[in-house]
Design a protein around this motif. Structure first.
Motif, PDB file in Angstrom:
ATOM      1  N   ARG A 186       9.992   0.175  -2.548  1.00  0.00           N
ATOM      2  CA  ARG A 186       9.616   0.865  -3.787  1.00  0.00           C
ATOM      3  C   ARG A 186       9.860  -0.014  -4.997  1.00  0.00           C
ATOM      4  NH1 ARG A 186      12.463   4.995  -0.926  1.00  0.00           N
ATOM      5  NH2 ARG A 186      10.997   6.518  -0.024  1.00  0.00           N
ATOM      6  N   ARG A 187      10.943  -0.785  -4.979  1.00  0.00           N
ATOM      7  CA  ARG A 187      11.240  -1.666  -6.107  1.00  0.00           C
ATOM      8  C   ARG A 187      10.206  -2.774  -6.240  1.00  0.00           C
ATOM      9  NH1 ARG A 187      16.118  -0.278  -7.960  1.00  0.00           N
ATOM     10  NH2 ARG A 187      17.580   0.720  -6.523  1.00  0.00           N
ATOM     11  N   ALA A 188       9.669  -3.240  -5.108  1.00  0.00           N
ATOM     12  CA  ALA A 188       8.721  -4.356  -5.135  1.00  0.00           C
ATOM     13  C   ALA A 188       7.272  -3.901  -5.186  1.00  0.00           C
ATOM     14  CB  ALA A 188       8.943  -5.245  -3.913  1.00  0.00           C
ATOM     15  N   GLY A 189       7.035  -2.601  -5.146  1.00  0.00           N
ATOM     16  CA  GLY A 189       5.676  -2.102  -5.229  1.00  0.00           C
ATOM     17  C   GLY A 189       4.925  -2.085  -3.913  1.00  0.00           C
ATOM     18  N   ALA A 190       5.641  -2.097  -2.786  1.00  0.00           N
ATOM     19  CA  ALA A 190       5.010  -2.035  -1.467  1.00  0.00           C
ATOM     20  C   ALA A 190       5.173  -0.630  -0.898  1.00  0.00           C
ATOM     21  CB  ALA A 190       5.641  -3.054  -0.523  1.00  0.00           C
ATOM     22  N   PRO A 191       4.269  -0.176  -0.013  1.00  0.00           N
ATOM     23  CA  PRO A 191       4.391   1.151   0.586  1.00  0.00           C
ATOM     24  C   PRO A 191       5.636   1.228   1.471  1.00  0.00           C
ATOM     25  CG  PRO A 191       2.178   0.252   0.899  1.00  0.00           C
ATOM     26  CD  PRO A 191       3.033  -0.861   0.401  1.00  0.00           C
ATOM     27  N   PRO A 192       6.561   2.150   1.213  1.00  0.00           N
ATOM     28  CA  PRO A 192       7.812   2.217   1.994  1.00  0.00           C
ATOM     29  C   PRO A 192       7.589   2.394   3.491  1.00  0.00           C
ATOM     30  CG  PRO A 192       7.987   3.541   0.008  1.00  0.00           C
ATOM     31  CD  PRO A 192       6.556   3.124   0.108  1.00  0.00           C
ATOM     32  N   SER A 193       6.648   3.269   3.874  1.00  0.00           N
ATOM     33  CA  SER A 193       6.438   3.512   5.300  1.00  0.00           C
ATOM     34  C   SER A 193       5.861   2.269   5.987  1.00  0.00           C
ATOM     35  CB  SER A 193       5.516   4.713   5.512  1.00  0.00           C
ATOM     36  OG  SER A 193       4.279   4.517   4.850  1.00  0.00           O
ATOM     37  N   ALA A 409      11.888  -9.225   7.223  1.00  0.00           N
ATOM     38  CA  ALA A 409      12.496  -8.123   6.490  1.00  0.00           C
ATOM     39  C   ALA A 409      12.169  -8.202   5.006  1.00  0.00           C
ATOM     40  CB  ALA A 409      14.005  -8.125   6.708  1.00  0.00           C
ATOM     41  N   LEU A 410      12.262  -9.401   4.414  1.00  0.00           N
ATOM     42  CA  LEU A 410      12.014  -9.544   2.975  1.00  0.00           C
ATOM     43  C   LEU A 410      10.536  -9.481   2.640  1.00  0.00           C
ATOM     44  CD1 LEU A 410      14.368  -9.854   0.962  1.00  0.00           C
ATOM     45  CD2 LEU A 410      15.022 -10.541   3.248  1.00  0.00           C
ATOM     46  N   LEU A 411       9.697 -10.051   3.496  1.00  0.00           N
ATOM     47  CA  LEU A 411       8.256  -9.996   3.237  1.00  0.00           C
ATOM     48  C   LEU A 411       7.702  -8.594   3.474  1.00  0.00           C
ATOM     49  CD1 LEU A 411       7.019 -13.396   4.748  1.00  0.00           C
ATOM     50  CD2 LEU A 411       7.516 -12.825   2.357  1.00  0.00           C
ATOM     51  N   ALA A 412       8.291  -7.852   4.395  1.00  0.00           N
ATOM     52  CA  ALA A 412       7.825  -6.491   4.662  1.00  0.00           C
ATOM     53  C   ALA A 412       7.954  -5.607   3.436  1.00  0.00           C
ATOM     54  CB  ALA A 412       8.604  -5.884   5.829  1.00  0.00           C
ATOM     55  N   VAL A 413       8.958  -5.866   2.601  1.00  0.00           N
ATOM     56  CA  VAL A 413       9.168  -5.030   1.421  1.00  0.00           C
ATOM     57  C   VAL A 413       8.498  -5.596   0.174  1.00  0.00           C
ATOM     58  CG1 VAL A 413      11.361  -4.213   2.322  1.00  0.00           C
ATOM     59  CG2 VAL A 413      11.350  -6.155   0.750  1.00  0.00           C
ATOM     60  N   SER A 414       7.974  -6.819   0.235  1.00  0.00           N
ATOM     61  CA  SER A 414       7.473  -7.457  -0.986  1.00  0.00           C
ATOM     62  C   SER A 414       6.008  -7.865  -0.941  1.00  0.00           C
ATOM     63  CB  SER A 414       8.332  -8.687  -1.318  1.00  0.00           C
ATOM     64  OG  SER A 414       8.321  -9.624  -0.250  1.00  0.00           O
ATOM     65  N   LEU A 415       5.394  -7.892   0.242  1.00  0.00           N
ATOM     66  CA  LEU A 415       3.971  -8.196   0.317  1.00  0.00           C
ATOM     67  C   LEU A 415       3.182  -6.969  -0.126  1.00  0.00           C
ATOM     68  CD1 LEU A 415       3.747 -10.148   3.703  1.00  0.00           C
ATOM     69  CD2 LEU A 415       3.633 -11.097   1.385  1.00  0.00           C
ATOM     70  N   THR A 416       2.346  -7.123  -1.108  1.00  0.00           N
ATOM     71  CA  THR A 416       1.643  -5.969  -1.674  1.00  0.00           C
ATOM     72  C   THR A 416       0.168  -5.903  -1.304  1.00  0.00           C
ATOM     73  OG1 THR A 416       1.300  -7.242  -3.717  1.00  0.00           O
ATOM     74  CG2 THR A 416       3.226  -5.786  -3.634  1.00  0.00           C
ATOM     75  N   THR A 417      -0.336  -6.879  -0.547  1.00  0.00           N
ATOM     76  CA  THR A 417      -1.727  -6.828  -0.111  1.00  0.00           C
ATOM     77  C   THR A 417      -1.786  -6.558   1.390  1.00  0.00           C
ATOM     78  OG1 THR A 417      -1.933  -9.199   0.383  1.00  0.00           O
ATOM     79  CG2 THR A 417      -2.316  -8.505  -1.886  1.00  0.00           C
ATOM     80  N   GLU A 418      -2.763  -5.789   1.777  1.00  0.00           N
ATOM     81  CA  GLU A 418      -2.905  -5.425   3.190  1.00  0.00           C
ATOM     82  C   GLU A 418      -3.171  -6.661   4.043  1.00  0.00           C
ATOM     83  OE1 GLU A 418      -5.421  -2.228   5.948  1.00  0.00           O
ATOM     84  OE2 GLU A 418      -5.849  -2.456   3.804  1.00  0.00           O
ATOM     85  N   TRP A 422      -0.965  -7.898   7.289  1.00  0.00           N
ATOM     86  CA  TRP A 422      -1.520  -8.017   8.639  1.00  0.00           C
ATOM     87  C   TRP A 422      -1.378  -9.431   9.189  1.00  0.00           C
ATOM     88  CZ3 TRP A 422      -2.137  -4.704  12.222  1.00  0.00           C
ATOM     89  CH2 TRP A 422      -2.365  -3.362  11.904  1.00  0.00           C
ATOM     90  N   ILE A 423      -1.365 -10.421   8.329  1.00  0.00           N
ATOM     91  CA  ILE A 423      -1.078 -11.778   8.805  1.00  0.00           C
ATOM     92  C   ILE A 423       0.340 -11.832   9.357  1.00  0.00           C
ATOM     93  CG2 ILE A 423      -0.665 -14.158   8.057  1.00  0.00           C
ATOM     94  CD1 ILE A 423      -2.988 -13.818   6.096  1.00  0.00           C
ATOM     95  N   LEU A 424       1.290 -11.225   8.635  1.00  0.00           N
ATOM     96  CA  LEU A 424       2.676 -11.194   9.107  1.00  0.00           C
ATOM     97  C   LEU A 424       2.788 -10.390  10.400  1.00  0.00           C
ATOM     98  CD1 LEU A 424       5.602 -11.983   8.526  1.00  0.00           C
ATOM     99  CD2 LEU A 424       5.830  -9.877   7.193  1.00  0.00           C
ATOM    100  N   ALA A 425       2.046  -9.289  10.488  1.00  0.00           N
ATOM    101  CA  ALA A 425       2.058  -8.493  11.720  1.00  0.00           C
ATOM    102  C   ALA A 425       1.481  -9.286  12.891  1.00  0.00           C
ATOM    103  CB  ALA A 425       1.277  -7.197  11.516  1.00  0.00           C
ATOM    104  N   GLY A 426       0.415 -10.040  12.624  1.00  0.00           N
ATOM    105  CA  GLY A 426      -0.179 -10.845  13.688  1.00  0.00           C
ATOM    106  C   GLY A 426       0.760 -11.916  14.192  1.00  0.00           C
ATOM    107  N   VAL A 427       1.457 -12.587  13.272  1.00  0.00           N
ATOM    108  CA  VAL A 427       2.444 -13.597  13.675  1.00  0.00           C
ATOM    109  C   VAL A 427       3.542 -12.948  14.504  1.00  0.00           C
ATOM    110  CG1 VAL A 427       4.201 -15.192  12.819  1.00  0.00           C
ATOM    111  CG2 VAL A 427       1.956 -15.114  11.727  1.00  0.00           C
ATOM    112  N   SER A 428       3.999 -11.773  14.072  1.00  0.00           N
ATOM    113  CA  SER A 428       5.041 -11.054  14.814  1.00  0.00           C
ATOM    114  C   SER A 428       4.568 -10.696  16.218  1.00  0.00           C
ATOM    115  CB  SER A 428       5.440  -9.773  14.059  1.00  0.00           C
ATOM    116  OG  SER A 428       5.943 -10.064  12.777  1.00  0.00           O
TER     117      SER A 428
END
Length: 475
Positions: A186-193, A409-418, A422-428
């Motif tokens: 919420r602080r970084a402007g990303a969707p919490p869920s 963990a840090l990118l999950a809360v701060s990446l604001t573009t879909e 999804w690039i991070l999800a693909g790498v994971s």
């Protein structure tokens, strides 16, 4: 096939088929490693179970924004349950933790002696440790080695007791991660869920923290919880709350005393607070946060009685004594060594040292640039921290799959573009499947992966071609 629950603000997607598919995949993974099966079947069934979970996780990500945070907590707990009953998978590092704790409990220096030298090559504890690490001193901070020593005092050399207590420590890290992720998002402007889906339910968290028992879980949990406390105390509500800021600094510093890389988070939050402070306050922040970190570190080091040998041990790892195949700088060194071998030259060690040094310099440049952008207000400090962790992975001398948890963990809360998420999800997803849950020799690994690839690929193809009934796979 969705149960839709009307809420006051939006429609929440429950997607029961997806979380049960994920649970089934995890259950297959655990059963494959418990049953007395040939190694090739352990690998094949284990990878099939892993793939089932990863596919269900990716499909859930398509609708994660419409799933409540509480629902995602429930799914994470459900899919973690089978893993709590499993033996350590994907890595045997927890047995190194056992050895380091026993060494410290015996009054020996875990930062100077490896398991073989301290306990003897024939010791049952040493034999549990991978031969690759039997001569390696502890590379972890005094907070973690002190906890390992406390566990050794409680259960001695008992392997089951050690695994259970270390798993409990990592679960504390997971709980802290679950608490902090939606708040930081919420602080970084990303969707919490979405942040919880990507940063908590991520298969790398389940594989390498819940069942793999890596201390990275405790480190990152302490770090993100500390960051949330710092920002909660510094929130623009009229009056700063120094007690909360101090508590946050203590938690981040404790995380750095598990693994030193967490200190990067303190650098970025410090720069951000200094940017927002008045001129007099800038000096207080820039001096106060490093002083707070130093105070906590000295207190932990002296309080544990372990001394400052951990600094020397860290220098040994960063100098390239450990050659990691996944580190890009090392891969360049291996490539140069291979080319040199064609000419009859032994260049590998020298090339690895050279590229590691280049990587270290490049890492400092990238880190300084990210800090400057943060100070200018052009980069959110949470995103800067995540990118700094990513730079450590690309440019550092040692990389393991679970190291990705630092940046995830840090990118999950701060990446604001879909697209970025999804690039991070693909790498994971890719890295969640490349490491088998258990060894078994080269032939078993190759054949097991081939069997799994054929079965999983064929099933997905048939599902996509609508040749299977919809009820066999979640929509």
């Amino acid at each position: 096939m969705q149960n839709v629950k009307l809420g006051p603000a939006k429609v929440e997607v429950r997607a029961p088929g997806l979380h049960w598919a994920g649970f089934a995949g995890v259950a297959v993974l655990v059963l494959a490693t418990w049953l007395p099966l040939p190694a090739v079947l352990v690998v094949a069934l284990g990878v099939i179970g892993m793939a089932a979970f990863v596919v269900a996780w990716l499909l859930l990500g398509r609708r994660a924004a419409d799933v409540s945070v509480r629902r995602l907590y429930t799914i994470t707990g459900l899919c973690s349950l089978p893993l709590l009953a499993a033996r350590p998978l994907f890595s045997g590092d927890v047995y190194s933790y056992l050895a380091q704790g026993v060494i410290a409990a015996k009054g020996l220096d875990p930062y100077a002696l490896g398991p073989a030298a301290a306990l003897g090559a024939a010791s049952p504890v040493t034999l549990q440790v991978s031969h690759y690490w039997q001569d390696t001193p502890a590379p972890y901070g005094p907070a973690f080695v002190g906890l390992s020593r406390a566990i050794a005092h409680l259960v001695g050399e008992n392997v089951i007791g050690t695994v259970l207590l270390h798993r409990l420590l990592e679960l504390i890290g997971v709980v802290l991660l679950a608490w902090a992720l939606p708040r930081l998002a919420r602080r970084a402007g990303a969707p919490p869920s979405v942040a919880v889906w990507l940063g908590l339910l991520n298969p790398l968290v389940l594989w390498h923290v819940v069942v793999g028992v890596h201390n990275d879980g405790l480190m990152i949990g302490l770090t993100v919880a500390g960051l949330e406390l710092v920002y909660l105390g510094a929130a623009r509500t009229g009056v700063a709350r120094p007690a909360l800021i101090a508590a946050g600094v203590v938690l981040v510093s404790a995380g750095a005393n598990v693994k030193i890389v967490a200190v990067a988070a303190l650098c970025f939050v410090g720069i951000d607070l200094a940017r927002r402070a008045r001129p007099a306050g800038k000096v207080a922040v820039l001096l106060g946060l490093p002083a707070g970190f130093a105070l906590v570190t000295v207190a932990i080091t002296l309080g544990s009685g372990l001394g400052f040998g951990w600094v020397r041990a860290l220098a040994g790892v960063s100098s390239g004594q450990v050659h990691s195949w996944l580190a890009p700088t090392n891969e360049l060194g291996f490539l140069a060594g291979g080319l040199g071998a064609l000419a009859g030259l032994d260049l590998t060690d020298g090339a690895i040292k050279l590229f590691s040094a280049v990587g270290a310099v490049a890492g400092l440049v990238v880190g300084a640039r990210l800090l400057w952008l943060t100070y200018q207000g052009k980069l959110h400090p949470l995103l800067g921290t995540g990118l700094a962790f990513a730079a450590m992975l690309v440019l550092g001398p040692v990389v393991q799959p679970w190291y990705l948890l630092w940046m995830i963990a840090l990118l999950a809360v701060s990446l604001t573009t879909e697209r970025a998420r999804w690039i991070l999800a693909g790498v994971s997803a890719v890295l969640a499947l490349v490491l088998p849950p258990a060894g078994g020799g080269a032939v078993a690994l190759v054949v097991g992966y081939l069997i799994a690839a054929v079965l999983v690929g064929g099933t997905l193809y048939l599902r996509r071609a609508s040749l299977l009934p919809n009820r066999l796979l979640p929509s």
